[in-house]
Each structure stands twice: as C-alpha cells, then as structure tokens.
Write an enzyme that holds these catalytic residues in place. Structure first.
Site, PDB file in Angstrom:
ATOM      1  N   ARG A 172     -46.645  38.965  34.821  1.00  0.00           N
ATOM      2  CA  ARG A 172     -47.975  39.597  34.502  1.00  0.00           C
ATOM      3  C   ARG A 172     -48.996  38.718  34.361  1.00  0.00           C
ATOM      4  O   ARG A 172     -50.120  38.580  34.371  1.00  0.00           O
ATOM      5  CB  ARG A 172     -48.253  40.770  33.473  1.00  0.00           C
ATOM      6  CG  ARG A 172     -47.727  40.380  32.251  1.00  0.00           C
ATOM      7  CD  ARG A 172     -47.861  41.438  30.975  1.00  0.00           C
ATOM      8  NE  ARG A 172     -47.840  40.870  29.675  1.00  0.00           N
ATOM      9  CZ  ARG A 172     -46.442  41.022  29.219  1.00  0.00           C
ATOM     10  NH1 ARG A 172     -45.479  41.323  29.979  1.00  0.00           N
ATOM     11  NH2 ARG A 172     -46.331  40.538  28.119  1.00  0.00           N
ATOM     12  N   ALA A 212     -48.591  32.762  21.525  1.00  0.00           N
ATOM     13  CA  ALA A 212     -48.985  32.082  20.251  1.00  0.00           C
ATOM     14  C   ALA A 212     -48.421  30.650  20.138  1.00  0.00           C
ATOM     15  O   ALA A 212     -49.193  29.764  20.021  1.00  0.00           O
ATOM     16  CB  ALA A 212     -48.906  32.953  18.958  1.00  0.00           C
ATOM     17  N   VAL A 213     -47.139  30.401  20.353  1.00  0.00           N
ATOM     18  CA  VAL A 213     -46.445  29.350  20.160  1.00  0.00           C
ATOM     19  C   VAL A 213     -46.707  28.364  21.404  1.00  0.00           C
ATOM     20  O   VAL A 213     -46.999  27.302  21.139  1.00  0.00           O
ATOM     21  CB  VAL A 213     -45.292  29.500  19.764  1.00  0.00           C
ATOM     22  CG1 VAL A 213     -44.336  28.009  19.676  1.00  0.00           C
ATOM     23  CG2 VAL A 213     -44.868  30.248  18.345  1.00  0.00           C
ATOM     24  N   GLN A 263     -44.711  33.903   3.340  1.00  0.00           N
ATOM     25  CA  GLN A 263     -44.773  33.702   4.805  1.00  0.00           C
ATOM     26  C   GLN A 263     -45.937  34.382   5.311  1.00  0.00           C
ATOM     27  O   GLN A 263     -46.487  35.591   5.081  1.00  0.00           O
ATOM     28  CB  GLN A 263     -43.667  34.216   5.537  1.00  0.00           C
ATOM     29  CG  GLN A 263     -42.168  33.634   5.005  1.00  0.00           C
ATOM     30  CD  GLN A 263     -41.065  34.293   5.715  1.00  0.00           C
ATOM     31  OE1 GLN A 263     -39.951  34.603   5.239  1.00  0.00           O
ATOM     32  NE2 GLN A 263     -41.293  34.880   6.983  1.00  0.00           N
ATOM     33  N   LYS A 293     -31.162  33.885   7.857  1.00  0.00           N
ATOM     34  CA  LYS A 293     -31.683  32.611   8.538  1.00  0.00           C
ATOM     35  C   LYS A 293     -31.510  31.404   7.844  1.00  0.00           C
ATOM     36  O   LYS A 293     -31.138  30.338   8.197  1.00  0.00           O
ATOM     37  CB  LYS A 293     -32.727  32.817   9.421  1.00  0.00           C
ATOM     38  CG  LYS A 293     -32.608  33.708  10.674  1.00  0.00           C
ATOM     39  CD  LYS A 293     -33.867  33.912  11.296  1.00  0.00           C
ATOM     40  CE  LYS A 293     -33.949  35.247  12.452  1.00  0.00           C
ATOM     41  NZ  LYS A 293     -35.156  35.399  13.105  1.00  0.00           N
ATOM     42  N   HIS A 347     -46.262  28.730   6.293  1.00  0.00           N
ATOM     43  CA  HIS A 347     -45.482  29.537   5.258  1.00  0.00           C
ATOM     44  C   HIS A 347     -45.474  28.483   4.200  1.00  0.00           C
ATOM     45  O   HIS A 347     -45.609  27.278   4.251  1.00  0.00           O
ATOM     46  CB  HIS A 347     -44.238  29.360   5.933  1.00  0.00           C
ATOM     47  CG  HIS A 347     -43.962  30.513   6.940  1.00  0.00           C
ATOM     48  ND1 HIS A 347     -44.821  31.459   7.374  1.00  0.00           N
ATOM     49  CD2 HIS A 347     -42.942  30.563   7.972  1.00  0.00           C
ATOM     50  CE1 HIS A 347     -44.481  32.213   8.314  1.00  0.00           C
ATOM     51  NE2 HIS A 347     -43.531  31.541   8.788  1.00  0.00           N
ATOM     52  N   SER A 368     -48.801  35.050  10.935  1.00  0.00           N
ATOM     53  CA  SER A 368     -48.583  34.685  12.060  1.00  0.00           C
ATOM     54  C   SER A 368     -47.214  34.569  12.498  1.00  0.00           C
ATOM     55  O   SER A 368     -46.772  34.594  13.705  1.00  0.00           O
ATOM     56  CB  SER A 368     -49.123  33.625  12.541  1.00  0.00           C
ATOM     57  OG  SER A 368     -48.908  32.465  11.680  1.00  0.00           O
ATOM     58  N   GLY A 369     -46.370  34.595  11.547  1.00  0.00           N
ATOM     59  CA  GLY A 369     -44.841  34.619  11.736  1.00  0.00           C
ATOM     60  C   GLY A 369     -44.401  35.775  12.332  1.00  0.00           C
ATOM     61  O   GLY A 369     -43.266  35.892  13.073  1.00  0.00           O
ATOM     62  N   CYS A 397     -38.855  29.471  11.921  1.00  0.00           N
ATOM     63  CA  CYS A 397     -40.100  28.873  11.148  1.00  0.00           C
ATOM     64  C   CYS A 397     -40.006  28.548   9.682  1.00  0.00           C
ATOM     65  O   CYS A 397     -40.444  27.476   9.093  1.00  0.00           O
ATOM     66  CB  CYS A 397     -41.276  29.391  11.554  1.00  0.00           C
ATOM     67  SG  CYS A 397     -41.497  31.116  11.122  1.00  0.00           S
ATOM     68  N   ARG A 447     -29.097  30.011  17.959  1.00  0.00           N
ATOM     69  CA  ARG A 447     -29.087  28.983  16.818  1.00  0.00           C
ATOM     70  C   ARG A 447     -27.564  28.842  16.168  1.00  0.00           C
ATOM     71  O   ARG A 447     -27.164  27.799  15.793  1.00  0.00           O
ATOM     72  CB  ARG A 447     -30.053  29.693  15.919  1.00  0.00           C
ATOM     73  CG  ARG A 447     -31.474  29.168  16.217  1.00  0.00           C
ATOM     74  CD  ARG A 447     -32.408  29.900  15.342  1.00  0.00           C
ATOM     75  NE  ARG A 447     -33.843  29.734  15.664  1.00  0.00           N
ATOM     76  CZ  ARG A 447     -34.817  30.587  15.400  1.00  0.00           C
ATOM     77  NH1 ARG A 447     -34.717  31.659  14.765  1.00  0.00           N
ATOM     78  NH2 ARG A 447     -36.094  30.374  15.955  1.00  0.00           N
TER      79      ARG A 447
END
Length: 354
Positions: free
Chosen positions: A43, A17-18, A160, A229, A258, A163-164, A133, A103
C-alpha cells in the site's frame, strides 16, 4: 570508492516511525552505500521519500525487492520480519533485524556495536538482531562498566516513552493531553479516566497526567514481555547467561526517549571516581552529572540525540560493590534505527574489507 561499487542497502519498513528516523541517520552518516532501496508494504509502494538529499520511490515488499541487495535492514513488526528476513537472507543479503523475531535465536547474534561488535561476524542464518529499545537505552553504559568491574546483578526500573508503542502511542498521548490541558483534572479519583473514557489506545490506562506500571504483554507469574526482554537480552549481549536481572517497566507521558534507574552490582568494590572516568570515555555515552547545578539527564535533553546519557552516579549506600545510575536514551534513534544502522555499517565494512 564509486557509489556503484559500494554495497546495496535495502531499508524494509522505510515508511514507519523508525524507518523515518533511519532515513535521517543514513543522510547524516558517512555515505558508504551504493543504491539505497526503500521497501514497504504494497500500500506504500510508489511513495517518494528523501534520503541523502535524493527522492527515492518506495517499492513493495516482495522477492524482487531483494535482488542484488547486500545488506537489508528490517524495521517491521515481528511477524513480517519472521517471514521476510529469511527470504532476504536466501537472496544473499545480510539481514539486520530490529524486531523481536530472532533476538533469542541461538543462531542469530544479538549485537550492540559499542559492546559486542565481534558477534556480528558469526551469523549462521545470515541474520543479525538488535535488542529492544528499553535494553538499548541502558546497555551501552552498563556494558562499559561490566568490562571494567564484572557485572553480577541488575535491578532496573524503566520510564518508557509512548513512542515505544509506535505512532498510535504518540497519537494517544497527544489526544489525551488535549483533553486534560487547562482543566483541574488529576485532583480526584478517576477524573482523568472519565475524561479519557475508553480511548486509551495501546495502553491499558490513561497515560496523560499518569504513569502506567505496564509495558508489553503478559508473561508467566505476572511479568511483562518488556521486562523479560531486558533480562534475556542483557544476558545474551553481555555473554552472562546466569546474570540476575529484575526489571519493572513503566509507561510515562513522554513522547520520545526512555529513561531507566539502574542498580548494578559488581564482582568487587567500586568507586564513583573510576565509574565517572569509564563513562566519560565510553563510546556512545555522555556523562551529564552535576546535581548541585541541576544537571542530570532528562528525556527533554536526550531526545533526538544518539548517545546514552548518564547521571545521578552514586555508590550504593549499603553495598560497596554496587552503583546507582539514571540513564536516558532516545528510543527511536539508538533504541532502534541508530543501532540497526551501526550494525549494517559493521557488515558493510566486512563485505568491502574496509
């Protein structure tokens, strides 16, 4: 500069997706890259994707994928990044990683180009990380205000988008919406839950016609990983290791973008007028704030755009050192792909002396 003389870029996770958003951004931004190599799981090898108007065949993630690569952007699960980012770095690539794997590693800078671009130059492991995000949806605006006023404390609540949680999150919301659309559900206890059944996807509760006060996995004393986070990443990006941060992360029935409420306390008294001046001129920020005219950010406005949108700018009623804001940011663009691309562009400029 001829394309053959420009840095070679690998996009790892190009089919996700990203990764899909990343290819759009690479096609929209100034063309600074030579070869763009698309890398994904075995794959997906052989698929053809379009970037810069050209079809490019996806290659499998293996050691050979990093031969001759100058910069490698990773948009993959944490465990994949943890294994393959060091391998890519060992081949001489500068890795820009969007996962959580590195991170908080003290030898890996955590970078938001509008806030701390200098940090990207110091990378002992050959890896630069981008934040989560949720953090990214607010930190560009908060960083601009910190540079002026000196931040002391953050209290935030996130709203949020599904899609997160990846494509499974989006598919879950759309499936649940189809079940509840055109019905009277949402008017009696448990009716939405009964309609959805156990098909809650990556969420602990139904998300259609609902809000879920949980995102991430369980941490000590009832906190979630998403909430931790926000705290840990804000501290590292801003260089404030003792910054007081409290976050409550909530999942809402929005596909992408978000939103957060932000209560920020500073070292001295603040004014709304000066805050507006800062936000109106801050890179990567759009000030959209006229409640009398019904103008303030919503996900429907911000989705598909690059900036952090800021509105509802107020000085706290009972604290002249505090501001209250509402912010929105597309979690797939600035919240993931765009920030990664911006870091990679910083590195490319360094490598080419531009």
């Amino acid at each position: 500069m001829e394309r053959s003389a420009r840095p070679t870029l690998a996009v790892v996770g190009a089919t996700g997706a990203v990764g899909t958003v990343m290819l759009q951004i690479l096609s929209q931004h100034a063309d600074i890259w030579g070869e763009i190599r698309l890398v994904a799981s075995p794959r997906s090898a052989g698929r053809k994707l379009t970037v810069r108007g050209e079809e490019v065949e996806v290659v499998a993630l293996d050691e050979a994928a990093f031969e001759g690569v100058d910069v490698a952007m990773f948009d993959v699960p944490d465990e994949v990044a943890a294994e393959w980012a060091p391998r890519a770095a060992a081949h001489g690539a500068v890795v820009v990683d969007n996962s959580a794997a590195f991170r908080m590693d003290p030898q890996v800078p955590l970078v938001v180009p509008e806030v701390n671009p200098h940090a990207a130059r110091i990378r002992p492991r050959g890896i630069v990380a981008g934040p989560n995000c949720t953090t990214l949806s607010m930190i560009v605006a908060v960083g601009a205000l910190h540079a002026e006023f000196g931040l002391r404390e953050l209290v935030v609540s996130s709203y949020q988008a599904v899609s997160g949680a990846g494509r499974a999150g989006v598919e879950t919301l759309r499936r649940q919406l189809s079940l509840v659309a055109g019905t009277e559900l949402g008017t009696s206890p448990g009716d939405v839950r009964r309609a959805v059944g156990d098909r809650t996807g990556p969420f602990p509760e139904p998300v259609a016609l609902n809000v879920v006060p949980w995102a991430g996995s369980l941490r000590d004393e009832g906190w979630s990983s998403e909430e931790m986070k926000v705290r840990d990443e804000s501290r590292k990006i801003l260089g404030l290791p003792r910054l007081k941060v409290t976050a409550t992360c909530v999942r809402v029935p929005v596909v992408t973008t978000h939103s957060l409420t932000v209560h920020a306390r500073f070292e001295g008294e603040v004014t709304v007028d000066r805050t507006r001046e800062i936000l109106a001129t801050a890179p990567g920020v759009v000030l959209f704030d006229d409640p009398e005219a019904g103008e303030f950010p919503t996900p429907a406005d911000a989705v598909g755009t690059d900036p952090t949108w800021v509105g509802r700018v107020r000085r706290a009623l009972d604290d002249p050192t505090a501001l209250d804001l509402f912010v929105c940011g597309d979690n797939l663009r600035k919240g993931a792909a765009l920030n990664t691309a911006q870091i990679a562009e910083l590195v490319a400029a360094e490598l080419t002396g531009a």
